[in-house]
Design a protein around this motif. Sequence first.
Motif, PDB file in Angstrom:
ATOM      1  N   LEU A 183      -4.282 -14.377  -6.251  1.00 20.65           N
ATOM      2  CA  LEU A 183      -5.523 -15.164  -5.345  1.00 20.65           C
ATOM      3  C   LEU A 183      -7.258 -14.473  -5.898  1.00 20.65           C
ATOM      4  CD1 LEU A 183      -2.948 -16.567  -2.679  1.00 20.65           C
ATOM      5  CD2 LEU A 183      -3.487 -18.260  -4.848  1.00 20.65           C
ATOM      6  N   ALA A 184      -7.757 -15.760  -6.122  1.00 17.84           N
ATOM      7  CA  ALA A 184      -9.254 -14.554  -5.638  1.00 17.84           C
ATOM      8  C   ALA A 184      -9.525 -16.078  -4.707  1.00 17.84           C
ATOM      9  CB  ALA A 184     -10.245 -14.939  -6.684  1.00 17.84           C
ATOM     10  N   TRP A 207       2.545 -12.428  -2.546  1.00 19.29           N
ATOM     11  CA  TRP A 207       0.608 -12.688  -3.092  1.00 19.29           C
ATOM     12  C   TRP A 207       0.095 -12.065  -3.001  1.00 19.29           C
ATOM     13  CZ3 TRP A 207      -3.377 -13.070  -0.443  1.00 19.29           C
ATOM     14  CH2 TRP A 207      -3.369 -13.663   1.209  1.00 19.29           C
ATOM     15  N   VAL A 208      -0.890 -10.945  -3.656  1.00 25.03           N
ATOM     16  CA  VAL A 208      -1.738 -10.182  -4.043  1.00 25.03           C
ATOM     17  C   VAL A 208      -3.181 -10.966  -4.216  1.00 25.03           C
ATOM     18  CG1 VAL A 208      -0.489  -8.512  -3.963  1.00 25.03           C
ATOM     19  CG2 VAL A 208      -1.272  -9.535  -5.785  1.00 25.03           C
ATOM     20  N   GLU A 241       6.416  -7.326  -7.398  1.00 27.46           N
ATOM     21  CA  GLU A 241       6.741  -7.094  -6.399  1.00 27.46           C
ATOM     22  C   GLU A 241       5.187  -5.990  -5.856  1.00 27.46           C
ATOM     23  OE1 GLU A 241       9.029  -3.099  -5.175  1.00 27.46           O
ATOM     24  OE2 GLU A 241       8.842  -3.166  -6.629  1.00 27.46           O
ATOM     25  N   ALA A 242       4.590  -7.016  -5.187  1.00 30.80           N
ATOM     26  CA  ALA A 242       3.163  -6.398  -4.530  1.00 30.80           C
ATOM     27  C   ALA A 242       3.184  -5.078  -4.191  1.00 30.80           C
ATOM     28  CB  ALA A 242       2.464  -7.502  -3.290  1.00 30.80           C
ATOM     29  N   ALA A 261     -12.936  -7.147   0.399  1.00 27.16           N
ATOM     30  CA  ALA A 261     -11.395  -7.019   0.494  1.00 27.16           C
ATOM     31  C   ALA A 261     -10.615  -7.137   0.107  1.00 27.16           C
ATOM     32  CB  ALA A 261     -10.980  -7.464   1.878  1.00 27.16           C
ATOM     33  N   VAL A 262      -9.235  -7.244   0.199  1.00 28.42           N
ATOM     34  CA  VAL A 262      -8.141  -6.913  -0.709  1.00 28.42           C
ATOM     35  C   VAL A 262      -7.767  -7.511   0.004  1.00 28.42           C
ATOM     36  CG1 VAL A 262      -8.537  -5.829  -3.132  1.00 28.42           C
ATOM     37  CG2 VAL A 262      -7.062  -4.901  -1.105  1.00 28.42           C
ATOM     38  N   PHE A 263      -5.992  -8.306  -0.300  1.00 27.50           N
ATOM     39  CA  PHE A 263      -4.920  -8.969   0.904  1.00 27.50           C
ATOM     40  C   PHE A 263      -3.503  -8.504   0.041  1.00 27.50           C
ATOM     41  CE2 PHE A 263      -7.075 -12.052   3.741  1.00 27.50           C
ATOM     42  CZ  PHE A 263      -8.225 -11.452   3.107  1.00 27.50           C
ATOM     43  N   ASN A 264      -2.997  -7.893   0.894  1.00 25.09           N
ATOM     44  CA  ASN A 264      -1.542  -7.848   0.605  1.00 25.09           C
ATOM     45  C   ASN A 264      -0.533  -8.617   1.325  1.00 25.09           C
ATOM     46  OD1 ASN A 264       1.570  -7.226   0.053  1.00 25.09           O
ATOM     47  ND2 ASN A 264       1.096  -4.742  -0.149  1.00 25.09           N
TER      48      ASN A 264
END
Lengths: 333, 74
Positions: free
Chosen positions: A27-28, A42-43, A76-77, A145-148
């Motif tokens: 995702l962005a 999701w990442v 796998e995240a 930022a990034v999201f796990n």
Amino acid sequence: MSVIASATLHSIPEVQAAIAAGESMFLAGSREALSQLPKGNWVGGTIAYFMTEEGGLFAEDRIYVTRVPDFALGAEAIDYGPDDLAQLYRDAPVNGFTHLVLPAATKVLQVFAEQAPDFEGFLMRPVVGWVSGVRVERIGIDSPAVFNGKSGAVFEDRCVAMHVTLPSGKIADLDIVNIFESGNGDVIHFDKAGFCATECVIGGKPVNLADYIYEKRIPTEFPLVGDYNGSSINVSFQSVDPAARTVQMYAPVFPGVDYRFAKPVGDYSSAFGQAIASGEQQPGFACNCILNYLYGQLEGKKTGDITGPITFGEIAHQLLNQTMVRLYLRDIG
Amino acid sequence: MLPDINHPVWVEFVTGTKPLHSTKTTINMLVHNNKTSYENDPSPENVKKLVARTHDFLTQFQTLFAIEVAEILK
């Protein structure tokens, strides 16, 4: 059967529903949008600029979704910091690819950019991805930022990867679309790798790069183009400080590479349109550079038929600048 | 089918004696990476490592680089 179309912009409720349905996704979107999503496989990374079917678009209330295809055997995240980044290649599947998102202007990005070519597994384990950013008006104020999505964690100092395992009949194929080519000027060499350059070597003589750019009046909206056995790899300019006589770049330069300043490009949209064959297969993932969006004034303009996030750096094995990156999942045999 | 890892063509390829012309970025990155690594460390141990990596790479991705493999073996 997927509940959401692959590789396009969606509303936040649509993405929430897809996560609830168990979709695995890259995702962005804006931090505000991604923060409204539940945990799931999701990442994501922060960006609100996109290539869409209608052209370049800024949207903070939508999320660009790339679904992991149904034929994938696993996704796998995992998140990594600068000290354990080499582990990314050990975690990557033997047959598959890794989707990686790194926050801009961080140590983890610097480590990836400077050291990835030396990591065990480089090129053997295809890594595609991008660098998260912020609104350009908020650079230096807000943090990328990034999201796990798996853990629900948000990071400003770590990167997040999704390792996707492919069946034996499929293979990951990365390519780039670079509208820039080397100009006819001097060949430039650097003695050490880094995002900040002072001295370089031109014609066998040491030259201060900032002085050279200033004296030659070289436009820095066009990148340095490195020659990698005939493939053009860009390094873009962030700033030139004539007083400090330093040049800051968005990717590192490396020793052993012949660099030249790029030939100027006028119409970026047309250049991408010409570089991308019409009717070409849609990639499994694509991204393009924020500098192309800004310098090429791509808002509302198409870049061929390719869609995806517009990013603060692109990854096709290594960090790239001012480049469109595409991932294809090819059938074998 | 790729030649065995001990075939002399691989040493020629990783040391740059046998050049490769391709439009594909991934394999050009490999050639470039081999070249800089060999220039920095031309020891037999490093050449052996580069050959092993290159052979593994082309074994795994030979369907994507069939034209390049054919050129290497010419």
